[in-house]
Design a protein around this motif. Structure first.
Motif, PDB file in Angstrom:
ATOM      1  N   ILE A 103       0.832  -1.206   0.000  1.00 47.28           N
ATOM      2  CA  ILE A 103       0.000   0.000   0.000  1.00 47.28           C
ATOM      3  C   ILE A 103       0.862   1.250   0.000  1.00 47.28           C
ATOM      4  N   VAL A 104       1.902   1.246   0.827  1.00 42.17           N
ATOM      5  CA  VAL A 104       2.780   2.414   0.921  1.00 42.17           C
ATOM      6  C   VAL A 104       3.489   2.656  -0.410  1.00 42.17           C
ATOM      7  N   TRP A 105       3.982   1.579  -1.022  1.00 44.81           N
ATOM      8  CA  TRP A 105       4.670   1.721  -2.308  1.00 44.81           C
ATOM      9  C   TRP A 105       3.734   2.299  -3.366  1.00 44.81           C
ATOM     10  N   ALA A 106       2.521   1.767  -3.435  1.00 43.53           N
ATOM     11  CA  ALA A 106       1.558   2.246  -4.429  1.00 43.53           C
ATOM     12  C   ALA A 106       1.231   3.718  -4.208  1.00 43.53           C
ATOM     13  N   ASP A 129      18.058  -4.805   1.042  1.00 37.72           N
ATOM     14  CA  ASP A 129      18.206  -4.886  -0.411  1.00 37.72           C
ATOM     15  C   ASP A 129      16.996  -4.385  -1.187  1.00 37.72           C
ATOM     16  N   SER A 130      15.899  -4.119  -0.506  1.00 37.64           N
ATOM     17  CA  SER A 130      14.701  -3.687  -1.220  1.00 37.64           C
ATOM     18  C   SER A 130      13.788  -2.912  -0.281  1.00 37.64           C
ATOM     19  N   PHE A 131      12.846  -2.197  -0.870  1.00 35.53           N
ATOM     20  CA  PHE A 131      11.860  -1.445  -0.096  1.00 35.53           C
ATOM     21  C   PHE A 131      11.059  -2.393   0.803  1.00 35.53           C
ATOM     22  N   PHE A 132      10.648  -3.530   0.264  1.00 34.87           N
ATOM     23  CA  PHE A 132       9.827  -4.459   1.022  1.00 34.87           C
ATOM     24  C   PHE A 132      10.616  -5.059   2.189  1.00 34.87           C
ATOM     25  N   GLU A 133      11.899  -5.330   1.968  1.00 32.21           N
ATOM     26  CA  GLU A 133      12.731  -5.851   3.059  1.00 32.21           C
ATOM     27  C   GLU A 133      12.911  -4.796   4.145  1.00 32.21           C
ATOM     28  N   ALA A 134      13.059  -3.535   3.741  1.00 30.62           N
ATOM     29  CA  ALA A 134      13.222  -2.456   4.707  1.00 30.62           C
ATOM     30  C   ALA A 134      11.967  -2.289   5.561  1.00 30.62           C
ATOM     31  N   ILE A 135      10.797  -2.346   4.935  1.00 29.27           N
ATOM     32  CA  ILE A 135       9.551  -2.198   5.686  1.00 29.27           C
ATOM     33  C   ILE A 135       9.339  -3.385   6.612  1.00 29.27           C
ATOM     34  N   ASP A 136       9.709  -4.567   6.162  1.00 32.04           N
ATOM     35  CA  ASP A 136       9.623  -5.745   7.030  1.00 32.04           C
ATOM     36  C   ASP A 136      10.489  -5.572   8.268  1.00 32.04           C
ATOM     37  N   LEU A 150       9.626   9.172   7.261  1.00 33.37           N
ATOM     38  CA  LEU A 150      10.655   8.129   7.214  1.00 33.37           C
ATOM     39  C   LEU A 150      10.393   7.177   6.049  1.00 33.37           C
ATOM     40  N   LEU A 151       9.139   6.829   5.830  1.00 34.18           N
ATOM     41  CA  LEU A 151       8.791   5.946   4.716  1.00 34.18           C
ATOM     42  C   LEU A 151       9.101   6.604   3.378  1.00 34.18           C
ATOM     43  N   GLN A 152       8.903   7.919   3.286  1.00 33.58           N
ATOM     44  CA  GLN A 152       9.235   8.640   2.054  1.00 33.58           C
ATOM     45  C   GLN A 152      10.729   8.551   1.757  1.00 33.58           C
ATOM     46  N   LEU A 153      11.545   8.679   2.796  1.00 36.55           N
ATOM     47  CA  LEU A 153      12.995   8.565   2.612  1.00 36.55           C
ATOM     48  C   LEU A 153      13.364   7.170   2.097  1.00 36.55           C
ATOM     49  N   ILE A 154      12.765   6.150   2.701  1.00 39.73           N
ATOM     50  CA  ILE A 154      13.063   4.780   2.285  1.00 39.73           C
ATOM     51  C   ILE A 154      12.619   4.556   0.841  1.00 39.73           C
ATOM     52  N   PHE A 155      11.447   5.090   0.480  1.00 38.56           N
ATOM     53  CA  PHE A 155      10.962   4.971  -0.900  1.00 38.56           C
ATOM     54  C   PHE A 155      11.939   5.610  -1.876  1.00 38.56           C
ATOM     55  N   ARG A 156      12.424   6.800  -1.542  1.00 40.07           N
ATOM     56  CA  ARG A 156      13.358   7.501  -2.417  1.00 40.07           C
ATOM     57  C   ARG A 156      14.651   6.711  -2.610  1.00 40.07           C
ATOM     58  N   LYS A 157      15.044   5.967  -1.602  1.00 36.58           N
ATOM     59  CA  LYS A 157      16.274   5.185  -1.719  1.00 36.58           C
ATOM     60  C   LYS A 157      16.119   4.030  -2.689  1.00 36.58           C
ATOM     61  N   TYR A 158      14.935   3.425  -2.733  1.00 35.83           N
ATOM     62  CA  TYR A 158      14.772   2.208  -3.523  1.00 35.83           C
ATOM     63  C   TYR A 158      14.006   2.387  -4.832  1.00 35.83           C
TER      64      TYR A 158
END
Length: 365
Positions: A270-273, A325-332, A354-362
């Protein structure tokens, strides 16, 4: 942290032994060994965890140096050097230590962590004056493992590496820590994660200091500590240490303590979308490390509202997130290690940023 202080080494040794016993009794209750990954995640003090790794590799380096002095083989041969380097890199990812060997290793790291927090000038002087064949490489390794007071000691260490025969680096070291001596609360903040495990008596630790020169904050901390030491169990997380450190592996440890209410976790899909649908190009793939996109105000906000005011805990979280290694791994990782244990409101402004920063990284541009 002043130069006049005298630390009670007997108390440090006693505290380090007791602290190590608590941690080891906890870890080795149902385990025979501890791995490199588990060392990095051992306590809430990321600096202490790194200090353990540093102690491990220091001992290992001494053994390797002794091994390379064998008179029957040519250890200067390039093929031998390359093979030995490959062997050491492989071996560094296979750390496996029993309690009887790990407990004294942890004890030494605890003692050095306390010294670093309370009297960093003495600590840095001692590690630089030990003598090293390759000073530049040594300082590079030191920066990898010693994260506290970096702005104060790194310039002096680099001067030392450039000219080990000169004493000007000591003057720079003292000057670098002059401003730190005015902040008597710094050692307390740095050592707070250790106090979660076992209370540290600063009046006993620091001796032979006149009352007028002793910071009031050391007296105040004694009013706040409990009579019985507190124990805790640290939830396992994932992390990667570069070069000769530890290679990450996937662990999931369920929280066995029952909770009265269910804490909502983050759904990565949901966050990624949500972020992927936004039009702002600044959001997409613009940073390679989280700290690059983190402003000062954000750092303060994240530390205060997400990580209980503990900058060491936040640094550990950012380090671990950058290692995924991935956005999904980071959120997990966030869900398992921080959202639940720190009771985050996942709809809050600080979590969203914080989630926006992680999204920008991946995200890829």
């Amino acid at each position: 942290m002043t130069k006049q202080m005298i630390l009670d080494q007997d108390y440090i040794d006693s505290y380090s032994r007791d602290f190590s016993q608590i941690i080891c009794d906890n870890h080795f209750t149902h385990r025979k060994y501890i791995s490199g990954q588990e060392i990095i995640e051992l306590t809430h003090s990321f600096q202490l965890n790194l200090m353990v790794i540093r102690e491990l590799f220091e001992d290992w380096q001494k053994q390797t140096d002794s091994f390379s002095k064998n008179p029957y083989f040519d250890f200067q041969d390039n093929v031998v050097k390359e093979a030995l380097s490959t062997f050491m890199n492989v071996l560094s990812r296979s750390i496996k230590i029993e309690k009887i060997d790990f407990e004294p290793l942890l004890g030494r790291a605890v003692g050095k962590t306390i010294l670093l927090a309370v009297d960093p000038v003495t600590f840095i002087e001692s590690v630089l004056e030990e003598g090293h064949k390759e000073p530049a490489s040594y300082v590079k390794e030191l920066k990898k493992y010693i994260k506290w007071y970096r702005e104060s000691w790194v310039p002096a260490a680099e001067d030392w590496a450039a000219d080990t025969g000169s004493l000007f680096w000591k003057q720079k070291l003292y000057e670098g820590f002059e401003k730190e001596s005015d902040d008597s609360s710094q050692p307390l903040a740095l050592l707070a994660p250790l106090q979660e495990v076992l209370t540290l008596n600063f009046d006993t630790l620091i001796k032979d200091i006149p009352e007028e020169s002793k910071p009031d904050v050391f007296a105040e901390v004694e009013k706040e500590v409990e009579e019985e030491p507190k124990h805790y169990i640290v939830e396992k997380t994932e992390v990667v240490i570069e070069e000769q450190e530890v290679e990450s592996s996937n662990h999931i440890q369920e929280d066995e303590a029952p909770t009265e209410k269910r804490i909502e976790t983050i759904d990565p899909s949901i966050v990624w979308a949500k972020f992927d649908a936004e039009e702002n190009p600044y959001m997409k793939g613009s940073i390679s490390h989280l700290k690059e996109g983190m402003g000062i105000n954000q750092r303060i906000m994240f530390t205060k509202r997400l990580f209980q005011g503990n900058p060491d805990l936040m640094d550990q979280a950012i380090f671990e997130l950058d290692a995924t290694d991935s956005f999904f791994e980071a959120i997990d990782l966030l869900n398992r290690s921080f959202v639940l244990s720190l009771n985050w409101d996942i709809h809050s402004e600080e979590v969203l940023e914080l989630l926006q920063l992680i999204f920008r990284k991946y995200d890829e541009v």
